[in-house]
Design a protein around this motif. Structure first.
Motif, PDB file in Angstrom:
ATOM      1  N   GLN A   1       0.838  -1.189   0.000  1.00 24.11           N
ATOM      2  CA  GLN A   1       0.000   0.000   0.000  1.00 24.11           C
ATOM      3  C   GLN A   1       0.883   1.252   0.000  1.00 24.11           C
TER       4      GLN A   1
ATOM      5  N   ARG B   1       5.967   2.050  -0.913  1.00 19.27           N
ATOM      6  CA  ARG B   1       6.435   1.165  -1.975  1.00 19.27           C
ATOM      7  C   ARG B   1       7.562   1.864  -2.697  1.00 19.27           C
TER       8      ARG B   1
ATOM      9  N   TYR C   1       6.024   2.553  -9.914  1.00 22.80           N
ATOM     10  CA  TYR C   1       4.631   2.723 -10.283  1.00 22.80           C
ATOM     11  C   TYR C   1       4.338   4.109 -10.841  1.00 22.80           C
TER      12      TYR C   1
ATOM     13  N   ARG D   1      -1.442   1.001 -10.059  1.00 24.02           N
ATOM     14  CA  ARG D   1      -1.128  -0.365  -9.640  1.00 24.02           C
ATOM     15  C   ARG D   1       0.102  -0.903 -10.384  1.00 24.02           C
ATOM     16  N   THR D   2       0.390  -0.308 -11.533  1.00 20.72           N
ATOM     17  CA  THR D   2       1.517  -0.754 -12.348  1.00 20.72           C
ATOM     18  C   THR D   2       2.366   0.448 -12.762  1.00 20.72           C
TER      19      THR D   2
ATOM     20  N   GLY E   1      -0.647   4.361 -15.477  1.00 20.62           N
ATOM     21  CA  GLY E   1      -2.089   4.317 -15.387  1.00 20.62           C
ATOM     22  C   GLY E   1      -2.696   5.538 -16.027  1.00 20.62           C
TER      23      GLY E   1
ATOM     24  N   SER F   1      -7.097   2.224 -12.851  1.00 20.93           N
ATOM     25  CA  SER F   1      -5.675   1.885 -12.848  1.00 20.93           C
ATOM     26  C   SER F   1      -4.988   2.255 -11.538  1.00 20.93           C
TER      27      SER F   1
ATOM     28  N   GLY G   1      -4.705   2.529  -7.391  1.00 24.18           N
ATOM     29  CA  GLY G   1      -5.120   1.785  -6.216  1.00 24.18           C
ATOM     30  C   GLY G   1      -4.946   2.501  -4.892  1.00 24.18           C
ATOM     31  N   SER G   2      -4.216   3.618  -4.892  1.00 27.73           N
ATOM     32  CA  SER G   2      -4.002   4.367  -3.654  1.00 27.73           C
ATOM     33  C   SER G   2      -4.261   5.835  -3.915  1.00 27.73           C
TER      34      SER G   2
END
Length: 123
Positions: free
Chosen positions: A1, A27, A32, A100-101, A104, A109, A111-112
């Protein structure tokens, strides 16, 4: 996360400039993509701009092309949104988002999300 914290919002007159910053943690930042979205009162959240993990690719919604610039500093774990020639219709809460990758460009796409920061452009 990923944890995201936006800064740099505020009140500005039409034609003015602001730079938003978003500090990320949790992360490996360079792995990302990042993006900016905004939500005006009574409207849905909309995509503003995105940038790939390396910073080599960017994408903008048509209404901000030529006025806004997204960039990132992977050494500082920070993404920026330079906003020039601001218009009253740019008034919104701006959200930073982590993909997420590596890249995006759509809502799904990402996630946070950050908590959002207010940008108000007066006429």
């Amino acid at each position: 996360q990923v944890q995201l914290v936006e800064s740099g919002g505020g009140l500005v007159q039409a034609g003015g400039s602001l730079r938003l910053s978003c500090a990320a943690s949790g992360r490996t930042f360079s792995s990302y993509g990042m993006g900016w979205f905004r939500q005006a009162p009574g409207k849905q959240r909309e995509f503003v701009a995105s940038i790939s993990s390396s910073g080599s690719s960017t994408h903008y919604t048509d209404s901000v092309k030529g006025r806004f610039t997204i960039s990132r500093d992977n050494a500082k774990n920070t993404v920026y949104l330079q906003m020039n020639s601001l218009k009253p219709e740019d008034t919104a809460i701006y959200y930073c988002a982590a993909a997420r990758t590596a890249y995006g460009a759509t809502y799904g796409s990402f996630g946070s999300w950050g908590q959002g920061i207010q940008v108000t452009v007066s006429s």
